[in-house]
Design a protein around this motif. Structure first.
Motif, PDB file in Angstrom:
ATOM      1  N   LYS A 162       0.899  -1.175  -0.074  1.00 12.11           N
ATOM      2  CA  LYS A 162       0.041  -0.087   0.016  1.00 12.11           C
ATOM      3  C   LYS A 162       0.908   1.195  -0.051  1.00 12.11           C
ATOM      4  CE  LYS A 162      -3.864   2.024   2.338  1.00 12.11           C
ATOM      5  NZ  LYS A 162      -4.814   1.849   3.598  1.00 12.11           N
ATOM      6  N   LYS A 163       0.622   2.127  -1.204  1.00 11.15           N
ATOM      7  CA  LYS A 163       1.650   3.451  -0.895  1.00 11.15           C
ATOM      8  C   LYS A 163       1.011   4.342  -0.051  1.00 11.15           C
ATOM      9  CE  LYS A 163      -1.202   5.502  -4.931  1.00 11.15           C
ATOM     10  NZ  LYS A 163      -1.270   6.034  -6.043  1.00 11.15           N
ATOM     11  N   GLU A 164       2.012   4.904   0.115  1.00  3.51           N
ATOM     12  CA  GLU A 164       1.845   6.080   1.499  1.00  3.51           C
ATOM     13  C   GLU A 164       1.058   7.210   0.649  1.00  3.51           C
ATOM     14  OE1 GLU A 164       4.326   8.334   4.875  1.00  3.51           O
ATOM     15  OE2 GLU A 164       5.102   8.071   2.973  1.00  3.51           O
ATOM     16  N   LEU A 165      -0.038   7.512   1.532  1.00  2.00           N
ATOM     17  CA  LEU A 165      -0.683   8.703   1.021  1.00  2.00           C
ATOM     18  C   LEU A 165      -0.154   9.876   1.425  1.00  2.00           C
ATOM     19  CD1 LEU A 165      -4.215   7.853   2.793  1.00  2.00           C
ATOM     20  CD2 LEU A 165      -3.666   7.697   0.269  1.00  2.00           C
ATOM     21  N   ARG A 166      -0.306  11.009   0.206  1.00  2.00           N
ATOM     22  CA  ARG A 166       0.372  12.229   0.335  1.00  2.00           C
ATOM     23  C   ARG A 166      -0.619  13.160   0.145  1.00  2.00           C
ATOM     24  NH1 ARG A 166       5.251  13.296   2.241  1.00  2.00           N
ATOM     25  NH2 ARG A 166       5.515  14.824   0.692  1.00  2.00           N
ATOM     26  N   SER A 167      -0.469  14.413   0.953  1.00  2.00           N
ATOM     27  CA  SER A 167      -1.425  15.373   0.689  1.00  2.00           C
ATOM     28  C   SER A 167      -0.554  16.551   0.503  1.00  2.00           C
ATOM     29  CB  SER A 167      -2.518  15.502   1.514  1.00  2.00           C
ATOM     30  OG  SER A 167      -3.608  16.406   1.299  1.00  2.00           O
ATOM     31  N   SER A 168      -1.431  17.794   0.677  1.00  2.00           N
ATOM     32  CA  SER A 168      -0.902  19.225   0.577  1.00  2.00           C
ATOM     33  C   SER A 168      -1.598  20.107   1.485  1.00  2.00           C
ATOM     34  CB  SER A 168      -0.492  19.749  -0.914  1.00  2.00           C
ATOM     35  OG  SER A 168      -1.719  19.793  -1.649  1.00  2.00           O
ATOM     36  N   ASP A 169      -1.063  21.352   1.977  1.00  2.00           N
ATOM     37  CA  ASP A 169      -1.975  22.223   2.163  1.00  2.00           C
ATOM     38  C   ASP A 169      -2.627  22.889   1.205  1.00  2.00           C
ATOM     39  OD1 ASP A 169       0.227  23.974   1.379  1.00  2.00           O
ATOM     40  OD2 ASP A 169      -1.150  25.593   2.479  1.00  2.00           O
ATOM     41  N   PRO A 170      -3.779  23.697   1.384  1.00  2.00           N
ATOM     42  CA  PRO A 170      -4.554  24.180   0.416  1.00  2.00           C
ATOM     43  C   PRO A 170      -4.212  25.592  -0.084  1.00  2.00           C
ATOM     44  CG  PRO A 170      -5.616  24.734   2.491  1.00  2.00           C
ATOM     45  CD  PRO A 170      -4.468  23.799   2.869  1.00  2.00           C
ATOM     46  N   LEU A 171      -3.240  26.334   0.580  1.00  2.00           N
ATOM     47  CA  LEU A 171      -2.864  27.348  -0.144  1.00  2.00           C
ATOM     48  C   LEU A 171      -1.510  27.719  -0.727  1.00  2.00           C
ATOM     49  CD1 LEU A 171      -4.563  29.824   2.514  1.00  2.00           C
ATOM     50  CD2 LEU A 171      -5.792  29.233   0.329  1.00  2.00           C
ATOM     51  N   PHE A 172      -0.549  27.000   0.070  1.00  2.00           N
ATOM     52  CA  PHE A 172       0.752  27.196  -0.399  1.00  2.00           C
ATOM     53  C   PHE A 172       1.312  26.075  -1.089  1.00  2.00           C
ATOM     54  CE2 PHE A 172      -0.062  29.339   3.646  1.00  2.00           C
ATOM     55  CZ  PHE A 172       0.197  30.614   3.186  1.00  2.00           C
ATOM     56  N   GLY A 173       0.847  24.902  -1.391  1.00  2.00           N
ATOM     57  CA  GLY A 173       1.212  23.854  -2.043  1.00  2.00           C
ATOM     58  C   GLY A 173       2.389  23.032  -1.135  1.00  2.00           C
ATOM     59  N   SER A 214       0.350  10.738   7.727  1.00  2.00           N
ATOM     60  CA  SER A 214       0.694   9.998   8.724  1.00  2.00           C
ATOM     61  C   SER A 214       1.569  10.221   9.709  1.00  2.00           C
ATOM     62  CB  SER A 214       1.057   8.541   8.501  1.00  2.00           C
ATOM     63  OG  SER A 214       2.309   8.762   7.578  1.00  2.00           O
ATOM     64  N   LYS A 215       2.541  11.521   9.089  1.00  2.00           N
ATOM     65  CA  LYS A 215       3.478  11.992  10.108  1.00  2.00           C
ATOM     66  C   LYS A 215       3.098  13.533  10.521  1.00  2.00           C
ATOM     67  CE  LYS A 215       6.855   9.214   7.518  1.00  2.00           C
ATOM     68  NZ  LYS A 215       7.941   9.389   6.445  1.00  2.00           N
ATOM     69  N   ILE A 216       2.548  14.302   9.693  1.00  2.00           N
ATOM     70  CA  ILE A 216       2.125  15.721  10.077  1.00  2.00           C
ATOM     71  C   ILE A 216       0.696  15.569  10.212  1.00  2.00           C
ATOM     72  CG2 ILE A 216       2.152  17.876   9.188  1.00  2.00           C
ATOM     73  CD1 ILE A 216       4.663  17.008   9.598  1.00  2.00           C
ATOM     74  N   LYS A 217       0.526  16.141  11.675  1.00  2.00           N
ATOM     75  CA  LYS A 217      -1.140  15.877  12.186  1.00  2.00           C
ATOM     76  C   LYS A 217      -1.864  17.117  12.050  1.00  2.00           C
ATOM     77  CE  LYS A 217      -0.281  11.239  13.142  1.00  2.00           C
ATOM     78  NZ  LYS A 217      -1.011  10.367  11.923  1.00  2.00           N
ATOM     79  N   PHE A 218      -2.998  17.141  11.385  1.00  2.00           N
ATOM     80  CA  PHE A 218      -3.948  17.997  11.413  1.00  2.00           C
ATOM     81  C   PHE A 218      -5.310  17.511  11.964  1.00  2.00           C
ATOM     82  CE2 PHE A 218      -1.268  19.787   8.075  1.00  2.00           C
ATOM     83  CZ  PHE A 218      -1.125  21.207   8.596  1.00  2.00           C
ATOM     84  N   ASP A 219      -6.000  18.248  12.668  1.00  2.00           N
ATOM     85  CA  ASP A 219      -7.290  17.711  13.189  1.00  2.00           C
ATOM     86  C   ASP A 219      -8.190  17.265  12.093  1.00  2.00           C
ATOM     87  OD1 ASP A 219      -6.248  18.656  15.827  1.00  2.00           O
ATOM     88  OD2 ASP A 219      -7.464  20.290  15.880  1.00  2.00           O
ATOM     89  N   PRO A 220      -9.015  15.963  12.152  1.00  2.00           N
ATOM     90  CA  PRO A 220      -9.735  15.352  11.103  1.00  2.00           C
ATOM     91  C   PRO A 220     -11.020  16.427  11.263  1.00  2.00           C
ATOM     92  CG  PRO A 220      -9.629  13.763  12.986  1.00  2.00           C
ATOM     93  CD  PRO A 220      -8.589  14.919  13.148  1.00  2.00           C
ATOM     94  N   GLY A 265     -11.105   3.026  -3.490  1.00  2.00           N
ATOM     95  CA  GLY A 265     -10.527   2.926  -2.400  1.00  2.00           C
ATOM     96  C   GLY A 265      -9.091   3.615  -2.536  1.00  2.00           C
ATOM     97  N   GLU A 266      -8.921   4.214  -3.699  1.00  2.00           N
ATOM     98  CA  GLU A 266      -7.679   5.027  -3.984  1.00  2.00           C
ATOM     99  C   GLU A 266      -7.978   6.387  -3.524  1.00  2.00           C
ATOM    100  OE1 GLU A 266      -4.723   3.756  -4.322  1.00  2.00           O
ATOM    101  OE2 GLU A 266      -5.278   1.704  -4.478  1.00  2.00           O
ATOM    102  N   PHE A 267      -7.337   7.164  -2.768  1.00  2.00           N
ATOM    103  CA  PHE A 267      -7.412   8.540  -2.444  1.00  2.00           C
ATOM    104  C   PHE A 267      -6.246   9.412  -3.182  1.00  2.00           C
ATOM    105  CE2 PHE A 267     -10.248   6.463   0.393  1.00  2.00           C
ATOM    106  CZ  PHE A 267     -11.221   7.349   0.555  1.00  2.00           C
ATOM    107  N   GLU A 268      -6.556  10.528  -3.696  1.00  2.00           N
ATOM    108  CA  GLU A 268      -5.600  11.500  -4.132  1.00  2.00           C
ATOM    109  C   GLU A 268      -5.984  12.977  -3.552  1.00  2.00           C
ATOM    110  OE1 GLU A 268      -6.323  11.033  -8.363  1.00  2.00           O
ATOM    111  OE2 GLU A 268      -8.124  12.128  -8.353  1.00  2.00           O
ATOM    112  N   ALA A 269      -4.975  13.834  -3.696  1.00  2.00           N
ATOM    113  CA  ALA A 269      -5.090  15.131  -3.156  1.00  2.00           C
ATOM    114  C   ALA A 269      -5.861  15.897  -4.071  1.00  2.00           C
ATOM    115  CB  ALA A 269      -3.843  15.746  -3.405  1.00  2.00           C
TER     116      ALA A 269
END
Length: 217
Positions: free
Chosen positions: A26-37, A43-49, A97-101
């Protein structure tokens, strides 16, 4: 072949069958913040769900999402959330079941006792008066937007390890500051002033909450 050797072979065979191959891992999910990219691993940087009340909005129920809170502000009986995250990939054949930013500026959700409304954050940030009116119609007025942006930056500063680390990540992301929405650029400039003041600069820093958005503080 003795019994002990047979057991060793069986254990090794089971282990090989149960360890996923690199192709199936299973590949690690990657995301980004909404304004600065700024890219990060949830899994490492935690924001409130995002809380359950956010998903009461009809538009958010239609698609499967993993959302985190980047900004929050309460005004009277309404709680506003600036959320962003991952959306389930759609290849036209049902749930994958696959998620993307997300490929937008995020969503602002207004949760009130009588219900929930949402609008793309791009409308609230837009210089177009018609788009701004659409955001204001659900309560995202200039003062609410200013408070959400201040909270967003404060949350990102905390999540990314302090002001200097956050500013470094903004720079690494490579989005020219001149291309940021004026409201966001003003908040970022205020943060840089604060960082400079802490390093011994003589200028007086401007608190983020005192930076006006479209003339409103």
């Amino acid at each position: 072949m003795n019994q002990r050797l047979v057991k060793v072979i069986l254990v090794l065979a089971i282990a090989l069958l149960t360890v996923p191959s690199a192709a199936k891992a299973k590949k690690e999910l990657r995301s980004s913040d909404p304004l600065f990219g700024i890219g990060y691993s949830p899994s490492k940087i935690k924001f409130d769900p995002a809380p359950a009340e956010v998903f009461r909005c009809t538009g958010l129920l239609e698609e499967r999402r993993k959302l985190w809170v980047f900004g929050k502000h309460k005004k009277d009986e309404v709680t506003f959330y600036y959320v962003y995250g991952l959306i389930e990939a759609d290849f036209g054949a049902g749930p994958t079941g696959e998620f993307e930013a997300q490929n937008d500026d995020g969503i602002i959700v207004a949760v009130a006792p009588k219900g929930c409304k949402e609008i793309g954050a791009g409308y609230a940030l837009s210089p177009d008066p018609k788009a701004r009116k659409m955001a204001a119609d659900i309560g995202v007025t200039d003062d609410v937007l200013s408070a959400l942006l201040s909270d967003l930056i404060a949350r990102e500063v905390k999540a990314f390890g302090g002001v200097n680390n956050f500013l470094a990540k903004v720079k690494e992301a490579g989005i020219p500051e001149s291309s940021l929405e004026p409201q966001v650029r003003a908040k970022l400039h205020a943060l840089k002033e604060q960082a400079g003041a802490k390093r011994g600069a003589t200028s007086t820093p401007t608190p983020l909450d005192n930076i006006p958005v479209n003339g409103i503080r």
